[in-house]
Design an enzyme around this catalytic site. Structure first.
Site, PDB file in Angstrom:
ATOM      1  CD  GLU A  83      -0.702  -4.992   2.070  1.00 39.24           C
ATOM      2  OE1 GLU A  83      -0.015  -5.515   1.148  1.00 39.24           O
ATOM      3  OE2 GLU A  83      -0.200  -4.507   3.091  1.00 39.24           O
ATOM      4  CD  GLU A 128       2.748  -8.775   3.491  1.00 35.83           C
ATOM      5  OE1 GLU A 128       3.976  -8.734   3.245  1.00 35.83           O
ATOM      6  OE2 GLU A 128       1.881  -8.590   2.614  1.00 35.83           O
TER       7      GLU A 128
END
Length: 502
Positions: free
Chosen positions: A278, A160
Site C-alpha cells: 500500500e 498492519e
C-alpha cells in the site's frame, strides 16, 4: 529556465514495478457493478498485474461458516463469493495478491473491529480451526485455478499488525504466532507457494528486523517482505466530511523504500523480494488531496524512482468504490481512488496512464522529468512541476534538447493541470453537489480529459528542442516519433482551399 541535454545512450532500465500491483477496498466490493466497470477501464488503459485488498475471510464473503450436524457444530467452507470475485479479477488480467485477513466472527477471540464494515482484528479463538481454514482455502484455490496459477500468487499474512486498530494490542508476539501457523498451513498444501509479511505501516520498522529474526530462529518460511508507505503528517483539522493533513516531501517515501531494502539486505534473508503493498499521500479515505492535481504531481517522482528500490509498489486504491468510513457521502470526498465515482477519472489516474506510455530505456531522469526510449526508437517523457506551497506564481520553464537524427517528427502531448483534467475544481465551481445529476456527471467527465496538443518539427544537425512552460502542479506527457509523411500521395492537395469552407 532549466536546460536539459538528453543523450542517446540509455543509463538504466525503467522497470514496470510501478504497475505490478494495485490496491482495492475490501474484496466484497468486487460484487458491485460500478466497481467492476472501473476495474475494467483501469485494466484497459493502464493494465496492472496483481490486485490486493482486505477482507478475504471477512463474513461478507462468507468463506467460514459453521453448521450443526447431529447436534455438533462443524466448520463449513463456502467459496461461492470468493470464486466469483477471483474469477472476475483473472478475467481482467489480474492475479490476486492474497492478503490473509480479517478474522471470521465465529473464529474471533474478541469483538474488536475496524472500519464501518467491521473487520475483526483479533487472534483466532482456536488456532487448530484457523489452521484448518487456511489449508482449506489454499487447497480450494489450487483445485479451482491450478497449482501452476496459484504458485504465482503471493500470500501476505494480515494487514498492519503494528497498529492497535488492525491487530489487537499490536501484539508482536501474537502476530508472529499467527504468521507461523498460517505460513506453515499454506506450505503444508504446497511448499512452493509464496508467503510473507509483516505488512506493517511506517513508523515501526524494527518489526521488519524482529520478524526476519523470528523466521530465522524458528525456521518459519518467508518468501517476501511487505510494508506500507504514506507521507501524510497527523491531521491539523478534521470535519464531518474531510480529514486535512500536510505532506512530507516525496523523498521521505523513497528514503523509506531504500532504508527497508537495506534492512532486508542486512538480515539473514538478504535476497528476499520487497513489496510495498500500500502507498499513497494520505492514509485517510476522506482527505481532499487525493482528488487534486497536487496528488498526481507529488506521486510522479515516486513512480519514476520507486521501482529502483522495491519489487512492486501498490497504489491504494484504484477506485472510490470504497467503504472503510461507510458509503461515500459525496462525488468528491477525498477517496483514495484513481477513478472517482460515476467513472470520473481523477488527475492521478492520468498520471498512471502517462507513465504507461513510457519506454523501457531511461535516457535522462531527475527530480522533475523522466525521458525514455521505446523499442521502436521513439522518445516519450513525463515532466512535472510539483508545488506544495500556496499561490499560483510557481511556473517552471524547461528547455529539453533531444538527440534525434535529421528528419521530420510528430510531437504530441497530454497535460493535466489546475485548469485541465481537474474535475475536482469543476465540481467545486458547480457548488459541490453531493449527489450530482446525470447531466452534472457528464460535465465532470468532459472536464476530466487531459489537454492534447500536437505539432510537426523538422530537425537538422542540432536535434529537437522542446521549450516547455509548466504551471503549478502540471504533469505533461510528451511523445516524439519519426514522421512517415504520406502527404505527397494525395495529388493536387491544396489545404488552402479549406478556407472556402469557413
Amino acid at each position: 529556465m532549466t536546460t536539459i541535454q538528453v543523450k542517446r545512450e540509455h543509463k538504466a532500465i525503467f522497470s514496470d514495478n510501478w504497475k505490478k500491483c494495485i490496491g482495492t477496498g475490501r474484496l466484497g466490493l468486487a460484487l458491485q457493478q460500478e466497481y467492476l466497470k472501473h476495474l475494467k477501464t483501469v485494466q484497459e488503459e493502464i493494465g496492472f498485474s496483481y490486485i490486493r485488498g482486505h477482507g478475504l475471510l471477512h463474513d461478507d464473503i462468507g468463506i467460514y461458516r459453521e453448521i450443526e450436524v447431529d447436534g455438533e457444530k462443524r466448520p463449513f467452507y463456502n467459496f461461492t463469493y470468493i470464486d466469483r470475485i477471483f474469477d472476475s479479477f483473472l478475467e481482467l488480467g489480474l492475479k490476486p495478491f492474497v492478503e490473509i485477513g480479517f478474522m471470521p466472527k465465529l473464529l474471533a477471540s474478541d469483538h474488536q473491529t475496524i472500519f464501518a464494515w467491521e473487520g475483526n482484528v483479533t487472534p483466532p479463538n482456536d488456532y487448530q480451526k484457523w489452521e484448518d481454514l487456511i489449508k482449506a482455502v489454499t487447497q480450494h484455490f489450487i483445485d479451482r485455478y491450478s497449482r501452476e496459477e496459484v504458485l504465482t500468487w503471493p500470500f501476505e499474512i494480515w494487514n498492519e499488525p503494528n497498529l492497535v486498530n488492525f491487530w489487537k494490542d499490536a501484539d508482536k508476539e501474537e502476530y508472529f504466532r499467527l504468521y507461523q501457523v498460517t505460513a506453515n498451513a499454506i506450505k503444508s498444501i504446497d511448499q512452493q507457494i509464496q508467503v510473507g509479511g509483516p505488512a506493517i505501516c511506517g513508523g515501526s520498522d524494527e518489526w521488519i528486523t524482529d520478524f526476519l529474526t523470528f523466521c530465522k530462529n524458528e525456521n518459519v518460511p518467508v518468501d517476501f517482505v511487505s510494508r506500507h508507505a504514506y507521507t501524510s503528517r497527523p491531521p491539523h483539522k478534521v470535519t464531518a466530511d474531510y480529514y486535512y493533513q500536510e505532506l512530507a516531501e516525496p523523498d521521505k517515501m523513497l528514503a523509506e523504500f531504500k532504508n527497508v531494502r537495506q534492512m532486508i539486505k542486512d538480515s539473514d534473508f538478504p535476497e528476499l523480494p520487497f513489496h510495498i503493498t500500500e502507498y499513497n499521500t494520505s492514509y485517510s479515505p476522506i482527505n481532499p488531496v487525493h482528488d487534486t492535481t497536487l496528488n498526481a504531481a507529488y506521486l510522479a517522482k515516486i513512480l519514476s524512482e520507486g521501482g529502483d528500490h522495491v519489487d512492486s509498489f501498490s497504489y491504494w486504491t484504484f477506485s472510490d468504490v470504497f467503504e472503510e468510513l461507510d458509503v461515500p457521502k459525496a462525488q468528491f470526498h477525498g477517496g483514495f481512488g484513481l477513478m472517482g465515482l460515476s467513472h470520473v477519472r481523477k488527475p492521478t489516474y492520468h498520471l498512471f496512464t502517462f507513465f504507461n506510455r513510457l519506454g523501457s530505456k531511461v535516457l535522462y531522469r531527475d527530480d522533475h522529468i523522466l525521458v525514455t526510449e521505446k523499442k521502436d526508437g521513439s522518445i516519450s517523457l513525463v515532466v512535472w512541476n510539483l508545488v506544495m506551497e500556496k499561490g499560483d506564481d510557481h511556473n517552471r520553464v524547461i528547455n529539453i534538447q533531444l538527440p534525434l537524427a535529421n528528419g521530420k517528427y510528430f510531437v504530441s502531448s497530454k497535460s493535466i493541470s489546475e485548469k485541465h483534467a481537474n474535475p475536482w475544481r469543476v465540481w467545486q465551481e458547480m457548488g459541490r453537489p453531493r449527489f450530482p445529476s446525470k447531466a452534472q456527471v457528464e460535465t465532470l467527465k468532459q472536464s476530466a480529459v487531459p489537454l492534447f496538443e500536437s505539432f510537426q518539427e523538422y530537425t537538422k544537425d542540432v536535434g529537437l528542442q522542446l521549450d516547455l512552460q509548466l504551471t503549478k502542479n502540471e504533469v505533461k506527457l510528451m511523445e516524439v516519433e519519426l514522421l512517415k509523411d504520406e502527404t505527397p500521395s494525395y495529388p493536387g492537395l491544396d489545404d488552402s482551399l479549406i478556407d472556402s469552407y469557413s
